[in-house]
Design an enzyme around this catalytic site. Sequence first.
Site, PDB file in Angstrom:
ATOM      1  N   CYS A   1       4.799  -8.827 -27.770  1.00  0.00           N
ATOM      2  CA  CYS A   1       3.744  -8.037 -27.114  1.00  0.00           C
ATOM      3  C   CYS A   1       2.567  -8.983 -26.976  1.00  0.00           C
ATOM      4  CB  CYS A   1       3.372  -6.834 -27.973  1.00  0.00           C
ATOM      5  SG  CYS A   1       1.840  -6.005 -27.465  1.00  0.00           S
ATOM      6  N   THR A   2       1.990  -9.045 -25.791  1.00  0.00           N
ATOM      7  CA  THR A   2       0.951 -10.058 -25.567  1.00  0.00           C
ATOM      8  C   THR A   2      -0.321  -9.777 -26.380  1.00  0.00           C
ATOM      9  OG1 THR A   2       0.351  -8.885 -23.520  1.00  0.00           O
ATOM     10  CG2 THR A   2       1.774 -10.808 -23.310  1.00  0.00           C
TER      11      THR A   2
ATOM     12  N   CYS B   1       2.838  -8.444 -19.752  1.00  0.00           N
ATOM     13  CA  CYS B   1       3.003  -7.316 -20.666  1.00  0.00           C
ATOM     14  C   CYS B   1       4.499  -7.081 -20.822  1.00  0.00           C
ATOM     15  CB  CYS B   1       2.327  -6.090 -20.051  1.00  0.00           C
ATOM     16  SG  CYS B   1       2.591  -4.571 -20.970  1.00  0.00           S
TER      17      CYS B   1
ATOM     18  N   ASP C   1      -1.940  -6.374 -17.278  1.00  0.00           N
ATOM     19  CA  ASP C   1      -1.520  -5.853 -18.576  1.00  0.00           C
ATOM     20  C   ASP C   1      -2.193  -4.486 -18.738  1.00  0.00           C
ATOM     21  OD1 ASP C   1      -0.410  -5.728 -21.180  1.00  0.00           O
ATOM     22  OD2 ASP C   1      -2.230  -6.537 -22.059  1.00  0.00           O
TER      23      ASP C   1
HETATM   24  N1  DGL Z   1       0.376  -6.022 -24.134  1.00  0.00           N
HETATM   25  C1  DGL Z   1       1.454  -5.149 -23.969  1.00  0.00           C
HETATM   26  C2  DGL Z   1       2.818  -5.775 -24.214  1.00  0.00           C
HETATM   27  O1  DGL Z   1       2.953  -6.982 -24.089  1.00  0.00           O
HETATM   28  C3  DGL Z   1       1.306  -3.670 -24.146  1.00  0.00           C
HETATM   29  C4  DGL Z   1       0.561  -3.146 -25.326  1.00  0.00           C
HETATM   30  C5  DGL Z   1       0.278  -1.659 -25.161  1.00  0.00           C
HETATM   31  O2  DGL Z   1      -0.412  -1.310 -24.212  1.00  0.00           O
HETATM   32  O3  DGL Z   1       0.773  -0.864 -25.993  1.00  0.00           O
HETATM   33  O4  DGL Z   1       3.765  -5.108 -24.491  1.00  0.00           O
END
Ligand code: DGL
Length: 256
Positions: A177-178, A65, A2
């Site tokens: 978003c994780t 991600c 991620d």
């Molecule tokens: N954790 C990510 C996702 O699931 C990305 C968050 C980011 O870096 O802006 O989209």
Amino acid sequence: MDSGLGGLTVLAEALRRMPTENYVYMADTLHVPYGPKSAEEVRHCVLEVVDTMVQTGIDALVVACNTATSIAVDELRARYSFPIVGMEPAVKPAVEMNRATGKRVLVFATQLTLQQPKYYALVSRVDEVGIVDSLPLPELVEYGEALQFDRDVIRAYFRAKLANYDLDRYGIVVLGCTHYVYYAELLREVLPPHIGIVDGNAGTVRRLAALVHRLGIPPGCEGGQVRFLCSGGEPDYLEKMGRALARLRETPRTGF
Ligand code: DGL
């Protein structure tokens, strides 16, 4: 992998379901957050991170991600022969669950995920009657990276973001978003009780488990080990990942 700490919410789920596998988790600390970047920048970042992970000898990859998946999963699959599980906002099950109630679906995801052709294609495929609305929450990624769990701060943030929404009209919120998954419980406290919250973590891990089983990937000899990597190599971030994962494992939650 991620951009940062978000994918640990998926890793925690994987450890619950497959406690004897060994895991390598890599955060792209040099480039977090991905959400405000261009697709081309994120594409480069993801390819570099995965190249590094490959050198550790992985058997399968979870792109934990939604943003990285929407930008780079097709290219990753063309490049590598090991199985790759990606993530996308759980719009399809949310729309299906809401069909009977006629309520709307609100998808939270990064601005980059929401701008991608993959997201448009997904919504136009499953949302025949136009009930899906989308909202980016970039500050929530920053809160996640800072391990900001002050209940008042986060609840006030959600209330401000949702102030212009008539929540009676909504039936489900999708956490696409994780990083946002850290805040599911606090969101629960802010949303009216009739609104459900779904995320893709459990579904992603189910797919991973099926692949691991099908391919006969053996568990590590000392199973359940987690090795942390980050692109900037910061020792304090490695330690932070350990703390964040420990917190997630202490508070098991049910995802969709
Ligand atoms: N954790 C990510 C996702 O699931 C990305 C968050 C980011 O870096 O802006 O989209």
